[in-house]
Scaffold this motif. Structure first.
Motif, short mmCIF file in Angstrom:
data_model
loop_
_atom_site.label_atom_id
_atom_site.label_comp_id
_atom_site.label_asym_id
_atom_site.label_seq_id
_atom_site.Cartn_x
_atom_site.Cartn_y
_atom_site.Cartn_z
N GLN A 264 49.60 78.09 74.64
CA GLN A 264 48.48 77.73 73.78
C GLN A 264 48.62 78.40 72.42
O GLN A 264 49.24 79.48 72.29
N ALA A 265 48.04 77.78 71.41
CA ALA A 265 48.28 78.17 70.03
C ALA A 265 47.91 79.63 69.76
O ALA A 265 48.63 80.34 69.04
N VAL A 266 46.82 80.12 70.34
CA VAL A 266 46.39 81.48 70.04
C VAL A 266 47.40 82.51 70.53
O VAL A 266 47.53 83.60 69.95
N SER A 267 48.13 82.20 71.60
CA SER A 267 49.10 83.14 72.17
C SER A 267 50.44 83.14 71.43
O SER A 267 51.24 84.06 71.60
N ARG A 268 50.68 82.11 70.63
CA ARG A 268 51.94 82.06 69.87
C ARG A 268 51.71 82.06 68.36
O ARG A 268 52.61 81.75 67.59
N GLU A 269 50.53 82.48 67.97
CA GLU A 269 50.23 82.53 66.54
C GLU A 269 51.16 83.52 65.83
O GLU A 269 51.27 84.68 66.20
N GLY A 270 51.84 83.02 64.80
CA GLY A 270 52.77 83.87 64.05
C GLY A 270 54.08 84.16 64.73
O GLY A 270 54.91 84.92 64.21
N LEU A 271 54.33 83.56 65.89
CA LEU A 271 55.55 83.83 66.65
C LEU A 271 56.78 83.22 65.99
O LEU A 271 56.76 82.08 65.55
N ARG A 272 57.86 84.00 65.96
CA ARG A 272 59.17 83.50 65.54
C ARG A 272 60.14 83.65 66.70
O ARG A 272 60.13 84.67 67.40
N ILE A 273 60.98 82.66 66.91
CA ILE A 273 62.05 82.72 67.91
C ILE A 273 63.35 82.53 67.16
O ILE A 273 63.59 81.46 66.58
N GLU A 274 64.20 83.55 67.16
CA GLU A 274 65.40 83.54 66.34
C GLU A 274 66.59 84.09 67.11
O GLU A 274 66.44 84.73 68.16
N ALA A 275 67.78 83.87 66.57
CA ALA A 275 68.98 84.49 67.10
C ALA A 275 69.09 85.92 66.58
O ALA A 275 68.73 86.20 65.43
N ALA A 276 69.54 86.84 67.43
CA ALA A 276 69.83 88.20 66.98
C ALA A 276 70.98 88.17 65.99
O ALA A 276 71.75 87.19 65.95
N CYS A 277 71.13 89.23 65.20
CA CYS A 277 72.14 89.18 64.14
C CYS A 277 73.25 90.21 64.27
O CYS A 277 74.23 90.14 63.53
N LEU A 278 73.15 91.15 65.21
CA LEU A 278 74.16 92.20 65.31
C LEU A 278 75.26 91.90 66.32
O LEU A 278 76.20 92.68 66.45
N GLY A 279 75.15 90.78 67.03
CA GLY A 279 76.18 90.40 67.98
C GLY A 279 76.41 91.46 69.04
O GLY A 279 75.48 92.15 69.48
N ASN A 280 77.67 91.62 69.44
CA ASN A 280 77.99 92.56 70.50
C ASN A 280 77.86 94.02 70.07
O ASN A 280 77.99 94.92 70.89
N GLY A 281 77.61 94.25 68.78
CA GLY A 281 77.45 95.61 68.31
C GLY A 281 76.07 96.18 68.52
O GLY A 281 75.85 97.39 68.35
N ALA A 282 75.09 95.35 68.88
CA ALA A 282 73.71 95.82 68.99
C ALA A 282 73.55 96.87 70.08
O ALA A 282 72.84 97.86 69.91
N GLY A 283 74.20 96.65 71.24
CA GLY A 283 74.03 97.56 72.36
C GLY A 283 74.54 98.96 72.08
O GLY A 283 73.84 99.94 72.33
N ARG A 284 75.72 99.06 71.53
CA ARG A 284 76.26 100.39 71.28
C ARG A 284 75.51 101.07 70.13
O ARG A 284 75.33 102.30 70.13
N LEU A 285 75.06 100.29 69.15
CA LEU A 285 74.28 100.85 68.05
C LEU A 285 72.95 101.40 68.57
O LEU A 285 72.53 102.51 68.22
N GLY A 286 72.28 100.62 69.42
CA GLY A 286 71.03 101.09 69.99
C GLY A 286 71.21 102.29 70.90
O GLY A 286 70.36 103.19 70.92
N ALA A 287 72.30 102.32 71.66
CA ALA A 287 72.57 103.48 72.51
C ALA A 287 72.75 104.73 71.67
O ALA A 287 72.28 105.82 72.03
N ALA A 288 73.43 104.59 70.54
CA ALA A 288 73.61 105.72 69.64
C ALA A 288 72.28 106.17 69.06
O ALA A 288 71.97 107.37 68.98
N ARG A 289 71.46 105.22 68.65
CA ARG A 289 70.14 105.53 68.10
C ARG A 289 69.29 106.30 69.12
O ARG A 289 68.65 107.30 68.79
#
Length: 302
Positions: A264-289
């Protein structure tokens, strides 16, 4: 401390990917090695020791963050279970490693690492409420609520790929049946068309109608699971990462249509669905963080 260094590790079923990373997110060195087969805890521990020494022979990094495919204990020391790795039940990996590599170690779910990486330097930067799904051999993910990583009362949340979307669907290694993972992983895609995902994406790029239809049907199934997550968490942003996200331009439209038709519209107001941008590097970057935050008490600059 702009010269502080940490090692981020993404431990997967087929490969161990790691990087030595500076406090500001700059990658100083990186390496990859095959995950031992079978990927039992002892063999993986020894492989980690070897590749960590290889990437940091001078011990410039004082801490190591490791992302694994499963939940950790609340103290981020014990791998409670890694569903697709044999023998991984209550494995005290942090203790095992610290005694061998002389660096502080913290553990995290690999999906949590990916969402933290994207929030630090990727597509979720500046967004407080985020759901990320990693689409690959399995379907993992992580959740940020009000800018904080959501891990639940005992550290085992969140596993968005394990939610049920079909009661009598294919069996999952988690014990569930018809989980989102069974429809949105590589295995799930192959149930629609038994082709290599890269070939299927290339065919769709060339305009092949069969390939395009397969990706559309895949997006519908993924969108069904995303709709349930949106109802539960009402995020600002849903990110799709992992190996299959390289074909996101083929299935994102059907994911968005499915969510729009189910939520329903109220539950998805302002919602964006997108592809991530860091590829396979996101996991190791986040683990370091996470290693910087949890073990050294340091916060990287926004």
């Amino acid at each position: 401390m702009p010269d502080a260094q940490v090692i981020g590790v993404d431990l997967g079923g087929t490969a161990i990917k790691l990087a030595r990373i500076r406090f500001d997110g700059t990658v100083l060195a990186e390496a990859q090695c095959p995950t031992p087969q079978p990927a039992v805890p002892g063999a993986v521990t020894m492989a980690l020791c070897e590749v960590i020494e290889q990437i940091d022979p001078e011990h410039a990094a004082k801490a190591v963050g490791i992302g694994l495919p499963g939940p950790m204990d609340a103290a981020a020391r014990v791998a409670r279970v890694c569903i697709n790795l044999p023998g991984w039940e209550d494995v005290p990996l942090a203790d095992w490693l610290e005694s061998r590599i002389n660096r502080r170690v913290t553990l995290a779910n690999d999906g949590n690492c990916a969402v933290v990486g994207e929030a630090w330097l990727g597509a979720a930067r500046g967004v407080d409420d985020v759901v990320l799904l990693t689409l690959g051999t399995g379907v993992g993910g992580g959740v940020l609520l009000r800018g904080e990583l959501f891990t639940g009362h005992n550290g085992a949340a969140a596993e968005p790929g394990l939610i049920g979307i079909q009661p009598d669907g294919p069996a999952c290694n988690s014990g569930n049946r018809g989980s989102l993972e069974q429809f949105a992983s590589i295995t799930g895609l192959r149930r629609l068309c038994d082709r290599d995902p890269r070939e299927l994406s290339a065919e769709a790029d060339a305009g092949d109608p069969v390939a395009l239809e397969v990706w559309s049907r895949y997006g519908e199934r993924l969108g069904c699971g995303v709709a349930s997550l949106v109802y539960m968490l009402t995020p600002q942003l849903v990110l799709l990462g992992g190996g299959l996200a390289g074909a996101a331009h083929h299935f994102l439209p059907s994911v968005r249509r499915e969510v729009e038709s189910r939520v329903q519209a109220v539950s998805r107001e302002g919602l964006r669905i997108e592809a991530a941008c860091l590829g396979n590097g996101a996991g190791r970057l986040g683990a370091a963080r996470l290693a910087l935050q949890r073990l050294n008490g340091m916060m990287a600059p926004d």
